[in-house]
Each structure stands twice: as C-alpha cells, then as structure tokens.
Design a protein around this motif. Structure first.
Motif, PDB file in Angstrom:
ATOM      1  N   ILE A  30     -24.124  17.073   9.019  1.00 60.28           N
ATOM      2  CA  ILE A  30     -25.312  17.900   8.801  1.00 60.28           C
ATOM      3  C   ILE A  30     -24.957  19.386   8.870  1.00 60.28           C
ATOM      4  CG2 ILE A  30     -27.618  18.482   9.671  1.00 60.28           C
ATOM      5  CD1 ILE A  30     -27.859  15.531  10.552  1.00 60.28           C
ATOM      6  N   ASP A  31     -24.126  19.780   9.822  1.00 60.60           N
ATOM      7  CA  ASP A  31     -23.691  21.183   9.915  1.00 60.60           C
ATOM      8  C   ASP A  31     -23.018  21.626   8.616  1.00 60.60           C
ATOM      9  OD1 ASP A  31     -24.597  21.755  12.487  1.00 60.60           O
ATOM     10  OD2 ASP A  31     -22.696  21.183  13.449  1.00 60.60           O
ATOM     11  N   ARG A  32     -22.134  20.786   8.100  1.00 63.10           N
ATOM     12  CA  ARG A  32     -21.432  21.152   6.861  1.00 63.10           C
ATOM     13  C   ARG A  32     -22.392  21.217   5.683  1.00 63.10           C
ATOM     14  NH1 ARG A  32     -18.454  17.530   5.199  1.00 63.10           N
ATOM     15  NH2 ARG A  32     -18.504  15.922   6.813  1.00 63.10           N
ATOM     16  N   GLY A  33     -23.377  20.314   5.675  1.00 69.41           N
ATOM     17  CA  GLY A  33     -24.361  20.332   4.605  1.00 69.41           C
ATOM     18  C   GLY A  33     -25.219  21.588   4.628  1.00 69.41           C
ATOM     19  N   VAL A  34     -25.609  22.019   5.829  1.00 74.45           N
ATOM     20  CA  VAL A  34     -26.392  23.253   5.962  1.00 74.45           C
ATOM     21  C   VAL A  34     -25.543  24.453   5.545  1.00 74.45           C
ATOM     22  CG1 VAL A  34     -27.513  24.799   7.627  1.00 74.45           C
ATOM     23  CG2 VAL A  34     -27.963  22.322   7.713  1.00 74.45           C
ATOM     24  N   ALA A  35     -24.295  24.482   5.999  1.00 76.04           N
ATOM     25  CA  ALA A  35     -23.395  25.600   5.652  1.00 76.04           C
ATOM     26  C   ALA A  35     -23.168  25.669   4.141  1.00 76.04           C
ATOM     27  CB  ALA A  35     -22.066  25.444   6.386  1.00 76.04           C
ATOM     28  N   ALA A  36     -23.144  24.528   3.470  1.00 76.45           N
ATOM     29  CA  ALA A  36     -22.914  24.489   2.022  1.00 76.45           C
ATOM     30  C   ALA A  36     -24.203  24.696   1.225  1.00 76.45           C
ATOM     31  CB  ALA A  36     -22.281  23.153   1.631  1.00 76.45           C
ATOM     32  N   GLY A  37     -25.333  24.744   1.907  1.00 79.21           N
ATOM     33  CA  GLY A  37     -26.609  24.941   1.229  1.00 79.21           C
ATOM     34  C   GLY A  37     -27.176  23.704   0.554  1.00 79.21           C
ATOM     35  N   VAL A  38     -26.631  22.518   0.880  1.00 79.47           N
ATOM     36  CA  VAL A  38     -27.139  21.286   0.263  1.00 79.47           C
ATOM     37  C   VAL A  38     -28.067  20.512   1.202  1.00 79.47           C
ATOM     38  CG1 VAL A  38     -25.221  21.056  -1.365  1.00 79.47           C
ATOM     39  CG2 VAL A  38     -25.051  20.001   0.921  1.00 79.47           C
ATOM     40  N   LEU A  39     -28.116  20.940   2.472  1.00 77.62           N
ATOM     41  CA  LEU A  39     -29.075  20.419   3.445  1.00 77.62           C
ATOM     42  C   LEU A  39     -29.777  21.623   4.067  1.00 77.62           C
ATOM     43  CD1 LEU A  39     -26.935  17.682   5.283  1.00 77.62           C
ATOM     44  CD2 LEU A  39     -28.621  17.327   3.459  1.00 77.62           C
ATOM     45  N   ALA A  40     -31.008  21.423   4.507  1.00 77.96           N
ATOM     46  CA  ALA A  40     -31.759  22.532   5.091  1.00 77.96           C
ATOM     47  C   ALA A  40     -32.564  22.028   6.280  1.00 77.96           C
ATOM     48  CB  ALA A  40     -32.684  23.150   4.042  1.00 77.96           C
ATOM     49  N   THR A  41     -32.069  22.301   7.464  1.00 78.14           N
ATOM     50  CA  THR A  41     -32.783  21.958   8.684  1.00 78.14           C
ATOM     51  C   THR A  41     -32.545  23.065   9.697  1.00 78.14           C
ATOM     52  OG1 THR A  41     -33.016  20.359  10.490  1.00 78.14           O
ATOM     53  CG2 THR A  41     -30.861  20.486   9.455  1.00 78.14           C
ATOM     54  N   ALA A  42     -33.594  23.455  10.395  1.00 74.16           N
ATOM     55  CA  ALA A  42     -33.493  24.566  11.346  1.00 74.16           C
ATOM     56  C   ALA A  42     -32.647  24.203  12.561  1.00 74.16           C
ATOM     57  CB  ALA A  42     -34.891  24.990  11.794  1.00 74.16           C
ATOM     58  N   HIS A  57     -34.740   2.539   2.748  1.00 79.15           N
ATOM     59  CA  HIS A  57     -35.917   3.323   3.137  1.00 79.15           C
ATOM     60  C   HIS A  57     -35.532   4.400   4.163  1.00 79.15           C
ATOM     61  CE1 HIS A  57     -40.209   4.061   3.391  1.00 79.15           C
ATOM     62  NE2 HIS A  57     -40.079   4.131   4.709  1.00 79.15           N
ATOM     63  N   TYR A  58     -34.745   4.010   5.145  1.00 76.28           N
ATOM     64  CA  TYR A  58     -34.322   4.972   6.170  1.00 76.28           C
ATOM     65  C   TYR A  58     -33.420   6.050   5.567  1.00 76.28           C
ATOM     66  CZ  TYR A  58     -36.288   2.740  10.330  1.00 76.28           C
ATOM     67  OH  TYR A  58     -37.142   2.262  11.301  1.00 76.28           O
ATOM     68  N   ARG A  59     -32.609   5.686   4.574  1.00 77.55           N
ATOM     69  CA  ARG A  59     -31.792   6.683   3.875  1.00 77.55           C
ATOM     70  C   ARG A  59     -32.676   7.760   3.272  1.00 77.55           C
ATOM     71  NH1 ARG A  59     -30.420   4.042  -1.184  1.00 77.55           N
ATOM     72  NH2 ARG A  59     -32.552   4.705  -1.572  1.00 77.55           N
ATOM     73  N   ASP A  60     -33.745   7.342   2.595  1.00 74.87           N
ATOM     74  CA  ASP A  60     -34.643   8.312   1.971  1.00 74.87           C
ATOM     75  C   ASP A  60     -35.327   9.183   3.020  1.00 74.87           C
ATOM     76  OD1 ASP A  60     -33.899   7.227  -0.445  1.00 74.87           O
ATOM     77  OD2 ASP A  60     -35.745   6.057  -0.715  1.00 74.87           O
ATOM     78  N   LEU A  61     -35.744   8.569   4.119  1.00 76.68           N
ATOM     79  CA  LEU A  61     -36.342   9.338   5.211  1.00 76.68           C
ATOM     80  C   LEU A  61     -35.338  10.350   5.760  1.00 76.68           C
ATOM     81  CD1 LEU A  61     -38.149   6.533   7.280  1.00 76.68           C
ATOM     82  CD2 LEU A  61     -39.223   8.227   5.778  1.00 76.68           C
ATOM     83  N   ALA A  62     -34.098   9.911   5.952  1.00 76.39           N
ATOM     84  CA  ALA A  62     -33.063  10.775   6.531  1.00 76.39           C
ATOM     85  C   ALA A  62     -32.775  11.972   5.630  1.00 76.39           C
ATOM     86  CB  ALA A  62     -31.789   9.976   6.758  1.00 76.39           C
ATOM     87  N   LEU A  63     -32.690  11.740   4.324  1.00 76.37           N
ATOM     88  CA  LEU A  63     -32.403  12.844   3.416  1.00 76.37           C
ATOM     89  C   LEU A  63     -33.534  13.864   3.409  1.00 76.37           C
ATOM     90  CD1 LEU A  63     -30.763  10.881   0.463  1.00 76.37           C
ATOM     91  CD2 LEU A  63     -29.624  12.361   2.145  1.00 76.37           C
ATOM     92  N   ARG A  64     -34.778  13.392   3.537  1.00 77.03           N
ATOM     93  CA  ARG A  64     -35.896  14.337   3.602  1.00 77.03           C
ATOM     94  C   ARG A  64     -35.867  15.090   4.931  1.00 77.03           C
ATOM     95  NH1 ARG A  64     -38.788  10.163   0.925  1.00 77.03           N
ATOM     96  NH2 ARG A  64     -39.903   9.487   2.793  1.00 77.03           N
ATOM     97  N   MET A  65     -35.585  14.377   6.020  1.00 81.36           N
ATOM     98  CA  MET A  65     -35.516  15.037   7.328  1.00 81.36           C
ATOM     99  C   MET A  65     -34.435  16.110   7.368  1.00 81.36           C
ATOM    100  SD  MET A  65     -36.018  11.774   9.880  1.00 81.36           S
ATOM    101  CE  MET A  65     -35.614  12.704  11.358  1.00 81.36           C
ATOM    102  N   ALA A  66     -33.321  15.831   6.707  1.00 84.09           N
ATOM    103  CA  ALA A  66     -32.205  16.780   6.706  1.00 84.09           C
ATOM    104  C   ALA A  66     -32.355  17.852   5.631  1.00 84.09           C
ATOM    105  CB  ALA A  66     -30.885  16.023   6.520  1.00 84.09           C
ATOM    106  N   GLY A  67     -33.421  17.769   4.852  1.00 89.91           N
ATOM    107  CA  GLY A  67     -33.684  18.808   3.854  1.00 89.91           C
ATOM    108  C   GLY A  67     -32.775  18.760   2.646  1.00 89.91           C
ATOM    109  N   ALA A  68     -32.405  17.561   2.213  1.00 89.15           N
ATOM    110  CA  ALA A  68     -31.571  17.450   1.013  1.00 89.15           C
ATOM    111  C   ALA A  68     -32.361  17.867  -0.204  1.00 89.15           C
ATOM    112  CB  ALA A  68     -31.077  16.004   0.857  1.00 89.15           C
ATOM    113  N   ALA A  69     -31.754  18.648  -1.057  1.00 94.74           N
ATOM    114  CA  ALA A  69     -32.431  19.120  -2.278  1.00 94.74           C
ATOM    115  C   ALA A  69     -32.656  17.956  -3.219  1.00 94.74           C
ATOM    116  CB  ALA A  69     -31.580  20.187  -2.959  1.00 94.74           C
ATOM    117  N   GLY A  70     -33.780  17.992  -3.958  1.00 92.64           N
ATOM    118  CA  GLY A  70     -34.058  17.001  -4.994  1.00 92.64           C
ATOM    119  C   GLY A  70     -34.677  15.769  -4.443  1.00 92.64           C
TER     120      GLY A  70
END
Length: 198
Positions: A139-151, A185-198
C-alpha cells in the motif's frame, strides 16, 4: 500373511493436529482435554505425549504452521503480482480465499491465541507483524506511485487484514458463496478502500 502397516510418525502427528483443530473448534482450547484430542485421532491418551508435550504445544504448532503458510502466501502474491495494484489484488484474493478454505483452522488460530505461552505468543505475534509489513509495503508503494490513495496506509493495511481474517469467523462450507466468490468480492472492496484508480 503380511503384518499390519503401522502408522508413521508423520501420520500420527498429522492425525493429532487434525484432531486438535476439530476439538478446539468444537469445545474451545480450555474445554478440550488431551483425552478428547487422542480419541479424535484414534489413539490412546498416552500416545499424544509421544509426539507433543502438551495441548498448548499442539496449539502452538497449529498457529505457527498456519501463520507461516499465510506469510508465504502474501509474499508469493507480491512476488507474482504486477505493480502495487496487481500485488494488492492478488494478495487480497489469495488471503481471503485461504481463510475461507481453512476457516475452521483459521478460527482456532485467531480466537485461541490467548492460550499460548508468552514465548509462543511472542513468536506468533512476530509472524503477524511480518504479514502486516508485507501488506503495508504494498500500500505504501502504491500511494507513493500515485496508483493508490489512502490517507493512512497503515490503518488501511490493518483493516484489510482484519476483513480477511474475519472471513474465518463467519464462513461455512454451506454459506451460499464459494471461496472464489468471497475472494473476488473482498478484492473489489479492498481496492476501493485503498483508493485504486478506476
């Protein structure tokens, strides 16, 4: 006439571990006796002590093997996934499917840990920290790369792991959903929670 095959040491240990999981799941750790475990394995109570010093040692072995499998699973998901989003996708799917498929063992591991000795509990908690660190890093790497967005990547990682672990609490083989459906289903929830684009 050939002599009857004697069970190997490995067979006996596996039978004891399986019987311990079934007994702990049905009666709880403190409600289970070594006699219950031995009977479930089709062995005499004395035979249990040939392989394990105590029922706490059995619980420790169950917890240790379960956490090592889970650590290997999340590490493999990261190694085989493409980029943080692909890694998180694979990790959550595999983690959730695993907890659905092994729900009885996972339930015992997660809800009977307080019965472990301080030394054994410390070992299991270290394995849990290592699993958590893998998820946080993705998640840290995803946020740093701008592909995940979570505070708060750390809290998001904890929430995702908690959701996956909780599957073991409620999932049953007749739940109405397959492990694959729950994982998707949990995958989709997780991607939304982590702020994945698209």
């Amino acid at each position: 006439m050939a002599a009857a095959r004697q069970p190997s040491t490995t067979d006996a240990r596996e039978r004891l571990l399986e019987a311990a999981v079934a007994s702990f799941a049905a009666r709880g750790f403190h409600g289970t006796t070594t006699r219950d475990i031995a009977a479930g394995a089709g062995m005499s109570p004395a035979a249990l002590y040939v392989h394990h010093r105590s029922k706490e040692e059995l619980l420790h072995q169950i917890a240790r093997e379960g956490h090592l499998r889970t650590l290997a699973l999340v590490e493999a998901a990261v190694a085989e996934g493409e980029g943080p989003v692909g890694q998180l996708t694979r990790l959550v799917e595999d983690f959730v499917r695993h907890h659905a498929l092994t729900h009885t063992t996972a339930r015992v591991i997660n809800y009977e840990m307080a019965a472990l000795s301080p030394e054994h509990l410390a070992e299991i908690m270290d394995l849990r920290r290592r699993i958590d660190a893998v998820v946080r890093d993705v998640i840290d790497r995803g946020v740093a790369a701008g592909v995940l967005a979570t505070a708060d990547p750390a809290m998001t990682a904890t929430a995702l792991l908690s959701l996956g672990i909780d599957v073991a609490r409620w999932y049953r083989d007749d739940a109405g959903w397959t492990p694959e459906q729950v994982a998707a289903h949990y995958r989709d929830l997780a991607l939304r929670m982590a702020g994945a684009a698209g």
